[in-house]
Design a protein around this motif. Sequence first.
Motif, short mmCIF file in Angstrom:
data_model
loop_
_atom_site.label_atom_id
_atom_site.label_comp_id
_atom_site.label_asym_id
_atom_site.label_seq_id
_atom_site.Cartn_x
_atom_site.Cartn_y
_atom_site.Cartn_z
N MET A 14 0.83 -1.20 0.00
CA MET A 14 0.00 0.00 0.00
C MET A 14 0.86 1.25 0.00
O MET A 14 0.62 2.20 -0.75
CB MET A 14 -0.84 -0.04 1.27
CG MET A 14 -2.15 0.65 1.20
SD MET A 14 -3.07 0.22 2.74
CE MET A 14 -2.53 1.54 3.82
N ASP A 15 1.89 1.23 0.84
CA ASP A 15 2.80 2.38 0.92
C ASP A 15 3.46 2.64 -0.42
O ASP A 15 3.71 3.79 -0.80
CB ASP A 15 3.88 2.08 1.98
CG ASP A 15 4.84 3.25 2.15
OD1 ASP A 15 4.45 4.23 2.82
OD2 ASP A 15 5.97 3.19 1.61
N HIS A 16 3.72 1.58 -1.14
CA HIS A 16 4.41 1.71 -2.43
C HIS A 16 3.44 2.15 -3.53
O HIS A 16 3.82 2.91 -4.42
CB HIS A 16 5.02 0.36 -2.79
CG HIS A 16 5.87 0.39 -4.02
ND1 HIS A 16 6.97 1.19 -4.15
CD2 HIS A 16 5.76 -0.29 -5.20
CE1 HIS A 16 7.52 1.00 -5.35
NE2 HIS A 16 6.79 0.12 -5.99
N LEU A 17 2.20 1.68 -3.46
CA LEU A 17 1.25 1.93 -4.56
C LEU A 17 0.50 3.24 -4.45
O LEU A 17 0.29 3.93 -5.45
CB LEU A 17 0.22 0.81 -4.64
CG LEU A 17 0.68 -0.57 -5.07
CD1 LEU A 17 -0.52 -1.50 -5.19
CD2 LEU A 17 1.41 -0.50 -6.41
N LEU A 18 0.04 3.57 -3.24
CA LEU A 18 -0.89 4.68 -3.13
C LEU A 18 -0.16 6.02 -3.10
O LEU A 18 0.84 6.17 -2.41
CB LEU A 18 -1.73 4.54 -1.87
CG LEU A 18 -2.63 3.31 -1.78
CD1 LEU A 18 -3.61 3.46 -0.63
CD2 LEU A 18 -3.39 3.08 -3.08
N PRO A 19 -0.67 6.99 -3.84
CA PRO A 19 -0.04 8.30 -3.83
C PRO A 19 -0.27 9.03 -2.50
O PRO A 19 0.56 9.85 -2.11
CB PRO A 19 -0.73 9.05 -4.99
CG PRO A 19 -1.94 8.27 -5.32
CD PRO A 19 -1.79 6.89 -4.78
N ALA A 20 -1.37 8.72 -1.80
CA ALA A 20 -1.65 9.41 -0.55
C ALA A 20 -1.21 8.55 0.63
O ALA A 20 -1.01 7.34 0.52
CB ALA A 20 -3.15 9.70 -0.44
N ARG A 21 -1.01 9.22 1.79
CA ARG A 21 -0.62 8.51 3.01
C ARG A 21 -1.78 8.57 4.01
O ARG A 21 -2.43 9.60 4.13
CB ARG A 21 0.58 9.22 3.67
CG ARG A 21 1.77 9.43 2.76
CD ARG A 21 2.68 8.24 2.78
NE ARG A 21 3.82 8.47 1.92
CZ ARG A 21 4.26 7.58 1.02
NH1 ARG A 21 3.65 6.41 0.87
NH2 ARG A 21 5.29 7.84 0.26
N PRO A 22 -1.98 7.49 4.76
CA PRO A 22 -3.05 7.51 5.76
C PRO A 22 -2.77 8.57 6.83
O PRO A 22 -1.60 8.84 7.15
CB PRO A 22 -2.98 6.12 6.40
CG PRO A 22 -2.14 5.29 5.51
CD PRO A 22 -1.27 6.21 4.72
#
Lengths: 350, 350, 350, 350
Positions: free
Chosen positions: B175-183
Amino acid sequence: MIGVGVIGYGYWGPNLVRNFYETPGCRVVAVSDLNAERLVRARARYPTIDPVPDYRDLIADPRVHLVAIATPVCTHYDLAMQALRMGKHILIEKPMTGDVEQAQRLVEEAARRKLMLAVDHTFVYTGAVRKMRDLVASGDLGDIYYYDSVRVNLGLFQHDVNVVWDLAVHDLSIMDHLLPARPVAVSAAGLGHIPGEPENIGYVTFHFDSAVMAHVHVNWLAPVKVRRTLIGGSKKMIVYDDLEPSEKVKVYDKGITVNSAPSDGHAPGNGQRYAMLVGYRSGDVWAPQIDGAEALAVETRHLIDCITNNKTPIADGEAGLRVVRLLEAATESMRNSGRIVELSRSGVSA
Amino acid sequence: MIGVGVIGYGYWGPNLVRNFYETPGCRVVAVSDLNAERLVRARARYPTIDPVPDYRDLIADPRVHLVAIATPVCTHYDLAMQALRMGKHILIEKPMTGDVEQAQRLVEEAARRKLMLAVDHTFVYTGAVRKMRDLVASGDLGDIYYYDSVRVNLGLFQHDVNVVWDLAVHDLSIMDHLLPARPVAVSAAGLGHIPGEPENIGYVTFHFDSAVMAHVHVNWLAPVKVRRTLIGGSKKMIVYDDLEPSEKVKVYDKGITVNSAPSDGHAPGNGQRYAMLVGYRSGDVWAPQIDGAEALAVETRHLIDCITNNKTPIADGEAGLRVVRLLEAATESMRNSGRIVELSRSGVSA
Amino acid sequence: MIGVGVIGYGYWGPNLVRNFYETPGCRVVAVSDLNAERLVRARARYPTIDPVPDYRDLIADPRVHLVAIATPVCTHYDLAMQALRMGKHILIEKPMTGDVEQAQRLVEEAARRKLMLAVDHTFVYTGAVRKMRDLVASGDLGDIYYYDSVRVNLGLFQHDVNVVWDLAVHDLSIMDHLLPARPVAVSAAGLGHIPGEPENIGYVTFHFDSAVMAHVHVNWLAPVKVRRTLIGGSKKMIVYDDLEPSEKVKVYDKGITVNSAPSDGHAPGNGQRYAMLVGYRSGDVWAPQIDGAEALAVETRHLIDCITNNKTPIADGEAGLRVVRLLEAATESMRNSGRIVELSRSGVSA
Amino acid sequence: MIGVGVIGYGYWGPNLVRNFYETPGCRVVAVSDLNAERLVRARARYPTIDPVPDYRDLIADPRVHLVAIATPVCTHYDLAMQALRMGKHILIEKPMTGDVEQAQRLVEEAARRKLMLAVDHTFVYTGAVRKMRDLVASGDLGDIYYYDSVRVNLGLFQHDVNVVWDLAVHDLSIMDHLLPARPVAVSAAGLGHIPGEPENIGYVTFHFDSAVMAHVHVNWLAPVKVRRTLIGGSKKMIVYDDLEPSEKVKVYDKGITVNSAPSDGHAPGNGQRYAMLVGYRSGDVWAPQIDGAEALAVETRHLIDCITNNKTPIADGEAGLRVVRLLEAATESMRNSGRIVELSRSGVSA
C-alpha cells in the motif's frame, strides 16, 4: 384458508405473490401498488387476484388475513402499523423499518394484538443457511470464534440508504440466525465516492461479550462480485460461498490445538516455550448436499403454518428489530469516525 | 565489489544469501547465526563464505560493506544501529523495528552517516506489484477510491507479535508503495482466541485526508488461504490475487459514471431522479503479463546498484518507518476498542 | 408484419414464443401442441395468441408466414416439409433432422421454393460466440490449430438419441460457425452404461484436410458440469468457459515461435539442435466485454430481418445439414469401433 | 545398507539423489553423467558421493546394489540390461523403454536373475493417487464406468517423443495402478503443428472387455495448464485436480439410479415410459485429507524396503511394460488414422 394481500408489486412483490400463490393453505386475494401499470401486469398474470390501487382498501379487506409489505423502507412502519390495527398478520421486507423506534413499536403492537409479525429475512430460509444453522446448533463447529463476510459487487447504488442498509442487512439477518451470542457493540467505517450520496463502502465490526468477533465488508463499487462468509469454530470451520453453483457450504475439519498442560517453568515472553504448545489440525473437507428449494417458497409455507398453528416465525419482529438496531448503530458509528456504539446505549435491551 | 554480510540464517536468511550470492557486483563474505548447526549448513552450501558465530565480528569485518539482518524483530534495532555505527549499509527484514522510535533513530543515523538503510519489503519487488505501481502511477486507474486486502490462512501463530505485525506488514508495504496518498489515521479491531497469546484476527482501517479508504483483514485461523486485494479507481479497478499461478493482476475497465448535470428541479429524497444520474460501465478485463523473476533477486540487484551508484532504494528506511508507524497505531487502536489513532498524535510527521 | 406460428410448447417452445412475441416486425399468431394443458398455459400467458390443437391448422393458417418447430427430432422432417409445401418459412430446433437424407430434402425443398430454412443453433447468436467469430475471422488468432470442447454433466439421460446428438450438437454448431475449414472425416468412441439405452459418453474426433484438429467430449454421467472450449491458433489462443458468469471468453497472447532459419548442419534426430529452434511466447490475457443480450432474442430479430429483407440466415439449412452429417458420421463411427468415417462417403459433398 | 548409484544428473536425477540420500537403509555411492559440469554440481552438493564420468564404472562398482537410471528414454534399455547383467537392482525413469520388446526383455532378465526391476511411476506414490486407489479398491465407487484425463499446457515440446509418450505416460501409470481392468485395445488421434516434429496434440481412447472406457487428452500447445481427471463409478465419482493446492481429490456421492422393474407395456421408442426409470442421486461432496509427503520420498523408501525384504514394488517392470505397450499402441493407431489397435495383436499378452 388464509387470505393474503401484497402491497408493492415492484422488484420483490411479484416473487411474494408467486410464492404465496403456490403455497397450500393460503390464497392471494389482492395486490396493491401506486403504479397502475404494475397492477395491469399483476392482473394479466393472475386473473383471480384483485388489483387494488389504494392500499387502504387492501388493508380493510376482510378476506385478507396476512398483509405482505414490499414497498420502500420509509413506508414500512406506517403500512404495517395500519394493518396491525386492522388486525392483520404482517410480513415486512427487510430491513423491517428505517429506525429502531419504529421497529420496537411494531413489535409491541403485534404482541399486544397477538398477531404474527414476520420480517422477510429470506436468506435464513435458504438450504445453505439452514444447513449452517444445524451445524452450529449441533455443536459440530465447537465454540464460534468469528463470523466474517464479504458482500461486494458493482452494484445498484441506492440513494436513500447506504450500502450497509442495502447489503449488510443480508449478513446481519444470517448472523442473527446462526450465532448463539448477540453483539453488544458496533463500530464501522465507510466512505461515499459520489458527493451528496450515501456511503458506498462499509466495514462493520461487531463486538461480543465473549471471545467472538464478527465483521462485514460491503461495497457497491467492486470490480467483481463476491459473496463469501468464513465462520471459524474451535472444532471446525465453514466457507460459505453463495456464488458457487454447487458446494455452497464447505466444512473444514481444521483448526488449532492448544496444549494447556502446565508449563510452569517458562518465563513470560518465552516464545519458544509457548510455540510448542500450539498445533494445527488439517482433516477432510466436506460439502454437504444443500436443499435447493426456493427460499421464499420455504418461507411462505412456514409463515402460513405459523399463522394456522399459532407459532412464532423463524424471522419474527424481534429478529427484524435486532437487525435494524445493528444497522442503525453501524451508521451512527460510521458518521462518528468509527466510534464504538454500545447497543445498550441505544436504549434497547439486546 | 560490495562485500555482504548476513546476520541470521534461519527461515529467510538462506534466501538472502542465495540471492546476494548470485547478484553481480557483490560478494557474500560472511554469515552469522547464534545456532552453530545453521552455520554448518551455510558452510556446506557455500564453502567460500565465512561462518561467524559472533555477529560483532561480522559487523567489524572491513570486507563487509552491506549488513543484511534477518533475525527476530526485537533484535533489529540493536544490530542495525551497531552496524551503522561501523559505517555499514543496511538491509533489515520487515517489519523494520518493533516500534516507531527505534525506526526513527535508524533513519536519522543512516542519514547522518550517508549510509543506505533499506528494508526488505520484498513484495514491492514482485512483478505483480511493480505492474500495479505502473498502472497507478500512469493514471490508468484514475483517482484511487479504495484499497482492500484480505490475507488469511491457517497460519503459524506467532507468540511475540500479533497477526497485524505478522501479516498486515505485507499489505502495508504494498500500500505504501502503490498509493499516492498517506493515511492520516488508523482504527483497528482484533481478537485473540488463545489466552495469553496475541491477537490472531485483525481488521485494520486506514483513513486519508482525501476520499480514499484502505482496509486490511488478517487472520491466522482461517480455513482457507486467501491473498486477495481489490483496488478501486475512478477509471479502472484491479483484482490482485497472489495465489493465482498466472493472471495475478486483473484490470477491470469497470466503474460508475456520475452525471453531474444540474438537476435543480428534484425534491430531496427523490430517488428516481437521482437514479438516472448514476450509470455503470463494464468493459474488457485485462491480465497483463507479469515479470516472473524472483522478487528477492530483483531486490538484491537493486540494492547493490543503489550502493554502487549512491541511489535511494525503493523501500528505504522512511518506507520502513511509515509501515512501523501504521503497525504501531493499529495495535494501539486494537487495544483501545478501535479508537481512531491519528498519525500526527504519534508525534511523527506522516 | 410477419406472422409466426410455433409448433411445440414443451421445454423450448415457450422461449421461442416469448422472444418472437417481443421482436419488432412480427406477430405470434398461433401456437400448437398435442398436449391440451400446455395450450391452456400458452393462452393464459398470451391471450392474443391462438391455441391450435392440430398443427395442420397452424400450418394452413394464411396469417402464418414463419413456422417455428420445437418438437421431438423425429417429427422435424415431416412438420417442416409440410410447412414448406404450404409456402412457409421455417425455423427448426437443433438437430435439424434425425438423418442426413431428411436434412438434404428440406434444404432442396426450401431452395426450390425460395423460402427461408433456418435451424435454431442458438449458441451462434450468443455474445461469446459472436465475439469469437470476430476474433477468428479477423485473423487475430492466426491459423487455427485445434478446437477442443468438453461438455459434461450429470445430465438428463435421453432415450431416443445418444449423448452426441444431445450435447455435441451444440459444439458442432459453434464449430461450424467459427472454423473456416470443414471436417473431412470423423471418428468416435462411446459407451452406454444402461443396458438398452443409447451411449452416455462420447468422444468425437474431427479430421480436416489441413493441419487442424477438433475434438468433442460429451458425457451425461459426470460429477461436475463443464462447458469449456479451447481454441488454439498460431498467434493467439482462446479459452471459452460458458459457466463463467463473466469473462466467458479469454484470449491468450501465447504460443510457440518456430525458427525456420536454415539449420542445414544438423543430423536427423539431433534433438538439441532442434530444441533451440522452438520458443514460447507468453503475453497478456484479455477478456473482452461480451454482449449479454439473450441469444434467442438476437436470433429472432435476425430471422425476421432475413425474411423481411430476403437474406440468408447465419444458421441456415446448409448449416443444419452439415451438423446432422457430422452427428450421423460420429454415431456410425461409434457403432463401428471408432472406424474413420469419411464425410464424402456419406454421399454428400462437404 | 543398500548402495545406490544414479546414472543421469540432468532434470530428474538430482531429485533421485536427494531422496535416496535422505532414505534410511541406503547410501548413495556414486552419480554418473556424461556432462562434467553436472558432476561438479553433484559433488559440491554431496561431497560424500563419487562423481563417475563413465557409467560403466558405476555399474561395475561392487558397492552399488541399486542402479537408478534417469537418462533419455533411448538409452534406458542398454543401461538397464548392462546393470542387470552385473546383478544390480534397477529403477528406471518412465517410460521404461522406447518399445515393448525392450521392456519385455528387461522384465525377463530381471525375473531370471531375481533382481528388482522398478519403474519410476512417481504419481502412484502421491497421496492423491494412493487415496484414490483405496477408494477404488474398497468398492466405494462401485463399478468403474470411465476414466477421463486432461493433461495440457503450453509445454516443453519434445523432439524425440510425441506428446503421448511425454504426458500421457503419467495418466497411463495412474490408470494402470487404479483400474482393476486392463485395456484390450487402443485408438488414438493426434496432430503435429511443427513440420518434422512429433505430434503435439493427442487423444487416446482405451477400450476394455467390460463396460469401462478410458480417454486421455494431452496437448503441448494449450493456453492454460490443466491436470484434471474424472473417474465415474456406479456409486460415486471422483474429480482429481492435481493443480488444486488443497482438495486435490473430491468424491461426489452422485450418480444415476436405474429402475430395472419390468415395464412390459411399453412400446419401443416410448421415451416417456423409459424416462421414469432413470433417476439421479446427488449427495454430499467429500475432499479427503491427502498425505502431502513428497511422492519420490515415499517411493525411495518403498524401493529400499522391497530390496531389503525381497518384495515386489508397486510399480514394477510389468507395470512399466504395460504402460509402454499402451504408448506404443497409441502411437501406432495415431499413425494409422485412428485404427483400433488390439493389444493382443501386439504379440503380447495383456
